[in-house]
Design a protein around this motif. Structure first.
Motif, PDB file in Angstrom:
ATOM      1  N   SER A 211       8.138  -3.701   5.220  1.00  0.00           N
ATOM      2  CA  SER A 211       6.862  -3.294   5.825  1.00  0.00           C
ATOM      3  C   SER A 211       7.069  -2.924   7.286  1.00  0.00           C
ATOM      4  CB  SER A 211       5.826  -4.419   5.705  1.00  0.00           C
ATOM      5  OG  SER A 211       5.457  -4.621   4.360  1.00  0.00           O
ATOM      6  N   ALA A 212       7.913  -3.697   7.980  1.00  0.00           N
ATOM      7  CA  ALA A 212       8.193  -3.393   9.387  1.00  0.00           C
ATOM      8  C   ALA A 212       9.035  -2.127   9.516  1.00  0.00           C
ATOM      9  CB  ALA A 212       8.906  -4.579  10.037  1.00  0.00           C
ATOM     10  N   VAL A 213      10.048  -1.973   8.648  1.00  0.00           N
ATOM     11  CA  VAL A 213      10.938  -0.821   8.728  1.00  0.00           C
ATOM     12  C   VAL A 213      10.202   0.483   8.413  1.00  0.00           C
ATOM     13  CG1 VAL A 213      12.938   0.274   7.645  1.00  0.00           C
ATOM     14  CG2 VAL A 213      13.025  -2.133   8.253  1.00  0.00           C
ATOM     15  N   LEU A 214       9.299   0.434   7.437  1.00  0.00           N
ATOM     16  CA  LEU A 214       8.611   1.648   6.990  1.00  0.00           C
ATOM     17  C   LEU A 214       7.294   1.891   7.711  1.00  0.00           C
ATOM     18  CD1 LEU A 214       9.209   1.307   3.130  1.00  0.00           C
ATOM     19  CD2 LEU A 214      10.437   2.799   4.735  1.00  0.00           C
ATOM     20  N   GLU A 215       6.910   0.999   8.605  1.00  0.00           N
ATOM     21  CA  GLU A 215       5.632   1.155   9.297  1.00  0.00           C
ATOM     22  C   GLU A 215       5.588   2.501  10.034  1.00  0.00           C
ATOM     23  OE1 GLU A 215       2.743  -1.204  12.485  1.00  0.00           O
ATOM     24  OE2 GLU A 215       4.775  -1.914  12.073  1.00  0.00           O
ATOM     25  N   GLY A 216       4.502   3.241   9.803  1.00  0.00           N
ATOM     26  CA  GLY A 216       4.328   4.528  10.456  1.00  0.00           C
ATOM     27  C   GLY A 216       5.092   5.670   9.838  1.00  0.00           C
ATOM     28  N   LYS A 217       5.908   5.392   8.819  1.00  0.00           N
ATOM     29  CA  LYS A 217       6.684   6.450   8.173  1.00  0.00           C
ATOM     30  C   LYS A 217       5.937   6.957   6.943  1.00  0.00           C
ATOM     31  CE  LYS A 217      11.332   5.055   9.648  1.00  0.00           C
ATOM     32  NZ  LYS A 217      10.865   4.119  10.681  1.00  0.00           N
ATOM     33  N   PRO A 218       5.891   8.260   6.726  1.00  0.00           N
ATOM     34  CA  PRO A 218       5.196   8.795   5.540  1.00  0.00           C
ATOM     35  C   PRO A 218       5.911   8.394   4.262  1.00  0.00           C
ATOM     36  CG  PRO A 218       6.453  10.521   6.645  1.00  0.00           C
ATOM     37  CD  PRO A 218       6.508   9.316   7.540  1.00  0.00           C
ATOM     38  N   GLU A 219       5.160   8.359   3.181  1.00  0.00           N
ATOM     39  CA  GLU A 219       5.772   8.051   1.899  1.00  0.00           C
ATOM     40  C   GLU A 219       6.792   9.133   1.545  1.00  0.00           C
ATOM     41  OE1 GLU A 219       3.052   7.266  -1.230  1.00  0.00           O
ATOM     42  OE2 GLU A 219       2.076   5.592  -0.180  1.00  0.00           O
ATOM     43  N   HIS A 220       7.907   8.690   0.981  1.00  0.00           N
ATOM     44  CA  HIS A 220       8.983   9.622   0.634  1.00  0.00           C
ATOM     45  C   HIS A 220       9.639   9.150  -0.659  1.00  0.00           C
ATOM     46  CE1 HIS A 220      12.958  11.834   1.823  1.00  0.00           C
ATOM     47  NE2 HIS A 220      12.316  12.431   0.838  1.00  0.00           N
ATOM     48  N   ALA A 221       9.184   9.691  -1.761  1.00  0.00           N
ATOM     49  CA  ALA A 221       9.765   9.380  -3.064  1.00  0.00           C
ATOM     50  C   ALA A 221      10.790  10.447  -3.418  1.00  0.00           C
ATOM     51  CB  ALA A 221       8.668   9.328  -4.134  1.00  0.00           C
ATOM     52  N   PRO A 222      11.755  10.118  -4.270  1.00  0.00           N
ATOM     53  CA  PRO A 222      12.743  11.125  -4.670  1.00  0.00           C
ATOM     54  C   PRO A 222      12.082  12.339  -5.300  1.00  0.00           C
ATOM     55  CG  PRO A 222      13.445   8.934  -5.342  1.00  0.00           C
ATOM     56  CD  PRO A 222      12.030   8.804  -4.865  1.00  0.00           C
ATOM     57  N   ALA A 223      12.591  13.522  -4.996  1.00  0.00           N
ATOM     58  CA  ALA A 223      12.050  14.752  -5.562  1.00  0.00           C
ATOM     59  C   ALA A 223      12.383  14.851  -7.044  1.00  0.00           C
ATOM     60  CB  ALA A 223      12.616  15.956  -4.817  1.00  0.00           C
ATOM     61  N   GLU A 224      11.458  15.399  -7.816  1.00  0.00           N
ATOM     62  CA  GLU A 224      11.695  15.554  -9.247  1.00  0.00           C
ATOM     63  C   GLU A 224      12.681  16.691  -9.485  1.00  0.00           C
ATOM     64  OE1 GLU A 224       9.124  17.226 -12.941  1.00  0.00           O
ATOM     65  OE2 GLU A 224       8.317  15.417 -11.980  1.00  0.00           O
ATOM     66  N   PRO A 225      13.784  16.427 -10.181  1.00  0.00           N
ATOM     67  CA  PRO A 225      14.759  17.489 -10.449  1.00  0.00           C
ATOM     68  C   PRO A 225      14.302  18.389 -11.586  1.00  0.00           C
ATOM     69  CG  PRO A 225      15.465  15.450 -11.469  1.00  0.00           C
ATOM     70  CD  PRO A 225      14.208  15.127 -10.707  1.00  0.00           C
ATOM     71  N   GLU A 226      14.957  19.513 -11.742  1.00  0.00           N
ATOM     72  CA  GLU A 226      14.675  20.394 -12.867  1.00  0.00           C
ATOM     73  C   GLU A 226      15.198  19.755 -14.155  1.00  0.00           C
ATOM     74  OE1 GLU A 226      16.307  24.228 -12.165  1.00  0.00           O
ATOM     75  OE2 GLU A 226      15.071  24.619 -10.387  1.00  0.00           O
ATOM     76  N   GLY A 227      14.600  20.183 -15.279  1.00  0.00           N
ATOM     77  CA  GLY A 227      15.071  19.692 -16.571  1.00  0.00           C
ATOM     78  C   GLY A 227      14.413  18.411 -17.022  1.00  0.00           C
ATOM     79  N   ILE A 228      13.188  18.134 -16.491  1.00  0.00           N
ATOM     80  CA  ILE A 228      12.444  16.919 -16.842  1.00  0.00           C
ATOM     81  C   ILE A 228      11.175  17.300 -17.593  1.00  0.00           C
ATOM     82  CG2 ILE A 228      11.049  15.030 -15.881  1.00  0.00           C
ATOM     83  CD1 ILE A 228      13.884  14.327 -15.645  1.00  0.00           C
ATOM     84  N   LEU A 229      10.854  16.558 -18.643  1.00  0.00           N
ATOM     85  CA  LEU A 229       9.601  16.717 -19.371  1.00  0.00           C
ATOM     86  C   LEU A 229       8.729  15.488 -19.156  1.00  0.00           C
ATOM     87  CD1 LEU A 229      10.774  18.048 -22.869  1.00  0.00           C
ATOM     88  CD2 LEU A 229       9.812  19.382 -20.986  1.00  0.00           C
ATOM     89  N   THR A 230       7.421  15.710 -18.987  1.00  0.00           N
ATOM     90  CA  THR A 230       6.467  14.612 -18.897  1.00  0.00           C
ATOM     91  C   THR A 230       5.565  14.682 -20.127  1.00  0.00           C
ATOM     92  OG1 THR A 230       6.453  14.757 -16.480  1.00  0.00           O
ATOM     93  CG2 THR A 230       4.657  13.527 -17.516  1.00  0.00           C
ATOM     94  N   LEU A 231       5.594  13.636 -20.948  1.00  0.00           N
ATOM     95  CA  LEU A 231       4.896  13.648 -22.231  1.00  0.00           C
ATOM     96  C   LEU A 231       4.024  12.410 -22.399  1.00  0.00           C
ATOM     97  CD1 LEU A 231       7.981  14.561 -24.467  1.00  0.00           C
ATOM     98  CD2 LEU A 231       6.317  16.152 -23.504  1.00  0.00           C
ATOM     99  N   ARG A 232       2.910  12.583 -23.130  1.00  0.00           N
ATOM    100  CA  ARG A 232       2.111  11.425 -23.559  1.00  0.00           C
ATOM    101  C   ARG A 232       2.754  10.867 -24.820  1.00  0.00           C
ATOM    102  NH1 ARG A 232      -2.662  12.034 -25.431  1.00  0.00           N
ATOM    103  NH2 ARG A 232      -3.590  10.091 -24.685  1.00  0.00           N
TER     104      ARG A 232
ATOM    105  N   GLY B 121       0.789  -1.220   0.000  1.00  0.00           N
ATOM    106  CA  GLY B 121       0.000   0.000   0.000  1.00  0.00           C
ATOM    107  C   GLY B 121       0.825   1.275   0.000  1.00  0.00           C
ATOM    108  N   ARG B 122       2.008   1.236  -0.578  1.00  0.00           N
ATOM    109  CA  ARG B 122       2.876   2.412  -0.633  1.00  0.00           C
ATOM    110  C   ARG B 122       3.165   2.786  -2.076  1.00  0.00           C
ATOM    111  NH1 ARG B 122       5.374   3.628   4.393  1.00  0.00           N
ATOM    112  NH2 ARG B 122       6.687   5.089   3.217  1.00  0.00           N
TER     113      ARG B 122
END
Length: 204
Positions: free
Chosen positions: A127-148, A68-69
């Motif tokens: 699951s045990a290590v991350l229990e209770g910890k908020p989700e933390h994904a890498p921050a998006e750097p500058e210079g990225i395009l998101t395209l269809r 569920g993360r």
């Protein structure tokens, strides 16, 4: 030590023959942290993480969806004849690798892979290590395009293109004809991607 004196610290140096030499010193100087040299572009690392998140979302690591993360990424691995299997996975804070196999190499069994042997172990631990910890994904750097993207041509998709899906690129690596400006179907970097526009596919 005498009464009231601070205990002496002992450093142990191991020799090649596995014996050890005790070196008594009153103080052991703390060592400053050592950081590995960064060897890849922040954007390349971000794109790789996006790819490895797809391994969880729709690839061989789909079992990890049960955690569920949305901040985990990883890769399954299996050698020939299933003699070794592993799963390496992480979020922005913690990296864990699980390897399974025998000291004397032999098959783990038919239909045993990284996703069936190593991944469940990884899931239980993380699951045990991350229990209770908020989700933390890498921050998006500058210079990225998101395209269809058009799945047939690999170019930016025109509006209404069937099965188009979102993909991210470094600015200078965007599809042909996309180097100067965002074409129809492009999105602002960092904007959420509609689930309905994501084409399901098995990855890795």
């Amino acid at each position: 030590p005498t009464s009231g004196a601070a205990p002496e610290a002992t450093a142990i140096a191991y020799a090649q023959n596995d014996s050890f030499i005790a070196d008594d010193r009153s103080e052991l100087a703390p060592q400053p942290p050592r950081y590995a040299e960064q060897i890849i572009d922040d954007r390349t690392a971000y794109i790789m993480t996006s790819m490895l998140q797809d391994v969880i979302k729709r690839g061989t690591g789909r079992k990890a969806l049960a955690m569920g993360r949305g901040d985990i990424a990883g890769k399954t691995g299996t050698t020939n004849e299933s003699k070794d299997s592993w799963f390496s996975g992480y979020n922005a804070d913690i990296v864990t690798t699980v390897w399974t196999g025998f000291d004397q190499p032999q098959s783990l069994g038919r239909r045993e892979y990284g996703g069936t042997v190593a991944l469940p172990i990884w899931m239980k631990y993380m699951s045990a290590v991350l229990e209770g910890k908020p989700e933390h994904a890498p921050a998006e750097p500058e210079g990225i395009l998101t395209l269809r993207i058009d799945p047939d041509s690999g170019r930016a998709a025109a509006p209404g293109t069937p099965d188009a899906y979102f993909e991210i690129f470094r600015n200078e690596d965007s599809p042909p004809g996309m180097n100067d400006e965002l074409m129809p179907g492009a999105t602002i970097p960092g904007s959420p991607l509609p689930a309905s526009d994501t084409a399901p596919m098995d990855l890795f």
